[in-house]
Design a protein around this motif. Structure first.
Motif, PDB file in Angstrom:
ATOM      1  N   GLY A   1       0.787  -1.219   0.000  1.00 17.73           N
ATOM      2  CA  GLY A   1       0.000   0.000   0.000  1.00 17.73           C
ATOM      3  C   GLY A   1       0.817   1.265   0.000  1.00 17.73           C
ATOM      4  N   TYR A   2       2.148   1.147   0.195  1.00 18.75           N
ATOM      5  CA  TYR A   2       2.962   2.354   0.127  1.00 18.75           C
ATOM      6  C   TYR A   2       2.921   2.872  -1.311  1.00 18.75           C
ATOM      7  N   PRO A   3       2.799   4.178  -1.527  1.00 18.21           N
ATOM      8  CA  PRO A   3       2.619   4.712  -2.883  1.00 18.21           C
ATOM      9  C   PRO A   3       3.670   4.221  -3.873  1.00 18.21           C
ATOM     10  N   ALA A   4       3.202   3.658  -4.996  1.00 23.17           N
ATOM     11  CA  ALA A   4       4.096   3.033  -5.968  1.00 23.17           C
ATOM     12  C   ALA A   4       5.100   4.021  -6.547  1.00 23.17           C
ATOM     13  N   ALA A   5       4.676   5.258  -6.783  1.00 19.80           N
ATOM     14  CA  ALA A   5       5.587   6.242  -7.363  1.00 19.80           C
ATOM     15  C   ALA A   5       6.760   6.526  -6.427  1.00 19.80           C
ATOM     16  N   GLU A   6       6.496   6.541  -5.125  1.00 21.27           N
ATOM     17  CA  GLU A   6       7.565   6.796  -4.169  1.00 21.27           C
ATOM     18  C   GLU A   6       8.514   5.600  -4.085  1.00 21.27           C
ATOM     19  N   VAL A   7       7.968   4.392  -4.181  1.00 18.03           N
ATOM     20  CA  VAL A   7       8.813   3.201  -4.179  1.00 18.03           C
ATOM     21  C   VAL A   7       9.682   3.170  -5.427  1.00 18.03           C
ATOM     22  N   THR A   8       9.127   3.573  -6.549  1.00 21.45           N
ATOM     23  CA  THR A   8       9.912   3.663  -7.780  1.00 21.45           C
ATOM     24  C   THR A   8      11.070   4.643  -7.609  1.00 21.45           C
ATOM     25  N   ALA A   9      10.812   5.747  -6.950  1.00 25.06           N
ATOM     26  CA  ALA A   9      11.873   6.720  -6.692  1.00 25.06           C
ATOM     27  C   ALA A   9      12.966   6.125  -5.810  1.00 25.06           C
ATOM     28  N   LEU A  10      12.573   5.346  -4.817  1.00 22.96           N
ATOM     29  CA  LEU A  10      13.563   4.681  -3.970  1.00 22.96           C
ATOM     30  C   LEU A  10      14.418   3.710  -4.779  1.00 22.96           C
ATOM     31  N   SER A  11      13.752   2.944  -5.633  1.00 22.22           N
ATOM     32  CA  SER A  11      14.475   1.996  -6.475  1.00 22.22           C
ATOM     33  C   SER A  11      15.455   2.719  -7.401  1.00 22.22           C
TER      34      SER A  11
END
Length: 469
Positions: free
Chosen positions: A419-429
């Motif tokens: 549920g953590y926002p996908a766009a923010e996870v993409t930024a982390l990656s």
């Protein structure tokens, strides 16, 4: 500033709330709730553990931090305890090694600590503050499903000896909704009410503790208990979104972590904010389970008291006939440093804190459980409230990520709740973080509880609740 209580169990929060409505101060309510937690949240804490308190005085704006964490035994000359009992605990798919048994028991601080909090800032009589916990101990409490899941993880420390009949009656671990009952705990708490905290140090319970620990090769002696003192600590400060965050310097550097967040955090895009948060949180792989809980209270005068306590995992050693589980802090290898000597205070990652505005008025009183994830839970919660303008329930319930460094590859890793926002996870990656998705929102990610202008909330990851007054 609305009054309220946030805690790790509905019964704990209810006790604190009742004490507030009976005319108690934030300190009275927090102490009563801590003791109630020793009954209702014994999977997470206990009366022979240690902790820290942060108190905010509304009239003066003064913030005080108290240290009543566990101390190293050996003042009686018995600084070389016998061997501990090694156990493995599987948590989040990772197996970690701990040690329990009599030799793992450190000098407890909770009785002295809550006594000092009450002495300084309490209004109600001591017996009135202890009484609700005695009542709970006589009836037992319902175990929340979230704490039942924690019990599964830490069962090797909870079911040796007397613990088997409490947490695994008939050979089956308690499940959510089952009754948690500690035979004899009401006797110990009644003694605490009548004789004061000293009963655990120079009184008959202290004598029983020394006898029990030393019978199994532990080091605690009468001088260790008689010499224990609560310490007042320096208060550290950091700024976040125009607010001032106050707390002690903990082992995981929570206040310094907040201090290095970009001053324009609220102006960054969501992905950039996530990366900035991850960079501030990055550590070197501290991964401990932590048997911890937190109480946050704001009273009707705007005073705040936040208390975090822990038992370690629990030693598997119980005081005969008293329903009291002894701590296992000496078995927490990560907390044992070369400079520790008998009588010395052990380090900890706990960091109860308060937040004020530019005028010095209270905004948030918060703390968290979760060992190395305490800092993560607190920083996420504060960013959600102060930067994202979330209400307290949404701020605590929102999915989190926790950053570690892989010990084998030295690569940064972000453990992420669903549920953590996908766009923010993409930024982390994209910033070089290996992403490890979890399949559930989990108690691994800490257990925050907070009261503030944004409301009162406990962490559902550990069965916590918030109650406005």
């Amino acid at each position: 500033m609305p009054a309220g209580v946030a805690a790790g169990h509905p019964a704990t929060a209810e006790v604190g709330l009742r004490v507030l409505h009976a005319g108690g101060s934030a300190a009275d309510a927090a102490v009563a709730a801590v003791l109630a937690g020793c009954v209702a949240e014994s999977v997470l804490t206990g009366i022979t553990g240690g902790g820290f308190a942060t108190y905010y005085d509304a009239a003066s704006g003064e913030v005080t931090c108290l240290d009543f964490f566990c101390a190293i035994p050996g003042l009686d000359g018995n600084a070389r305890p016998g061997p501990m009992v090694p156990i493995d605990v599987t948590f989040g798919g990772v197996t970690m090694s701990y040690s329990i048994g009599e030799a793992s028991v450190a000098v407890p601080g909770v009785p002295a600590g809550i006594g000092e909090v009450h002495r300084r800032w309490g209004r109600l009589p001591w017996q009135r503050v202890v009484a609700p916990a005695v009542t709970l101990a006589r009836s037992g409490v319902v175990l929340p499903a979230a704490q039942a899941r924690t019990l599964v993880s830490i069962a090797p420390a909870m079911i040796p000896g007397v613990g088997a009949a409490i947490y695994s009656p008939g050979g089956k671990l308690l499940e959510g909704g089952d009754l948690l009952f500690h035979p004899g705990l009401d006797v110990a708490l009644t003694a605490l009410a009548n004789d004061g905290p000293e009963v655990f140090y120079t009184g008959w319970i202290g004598e029983q503790l020394v006898k029990t620990v030393r019978a199994g090769g532990g080091a605690i002696g009468p001088a260790d208990l008689a010499g224990y003192r609560v310490l007042e600590l320096p208060v550290e400060h950091a700024s976040l979104a125009g607010a001032n965050v106050f707390g002690r310097r903990d082992l995981n550097n929570t206040i310094p972590t907040i201090a290095v967040l970009p001053p324009d955090l609220s102006e960054l895009p969501a992905g950039g904010r996530a990366v900035a948060l991850a960079e501030a949180l990055r550590n070197h792989g501290r991964q401990r389970v932590g048997d911890t809980t937190n109480i946050s209270v704001v009273d009707f005068a705007g005073n705040a008291c936040v208390i975090t306590t822990t038992l370690g995992l629990g030693s598997g050693v119980w005081l005969p006939g008293l329903g009291v589980h002894l701590n296992s802090m000496l078995g927490e290898g990560e907390l044992i440093t070369a400079d520790l000597t008998p009588g010395g205070r052990m380090p900890s990652m706990m960091c109860p804190l308060v937040v004020t505005d530019e005028r010095g008025d209270l905004v948030v009183a918060a703390g968290s459980a979760g060992a190395s994830r305490i800092r993560t839970a607190l920083v996420h919660t504060l960013v959600n409230v102060l930067v994202k303008d979330a209400d307290m329930t949404a701020a605590i319930n929102h999915p989190r990520f926790h950053v570690v460094v892989d010990p084998d590859t030295d690569a940064p890793v972000a453990h992420v709740e669903p549920g953590y926002p996908a766009a923010e996870v993409t930024a982390l990656s994209s910033a070089g973080y290996e992403i490890r998705w979890w399949d559930r929102v989990d108690h691994y990610f800490g257990g925050a509880s907070a009261v503030g202008r944004a409301g009162a909330a406990g962490d559902p990851r550990r069965g916590g609740v918030g109650r406005p007054a």
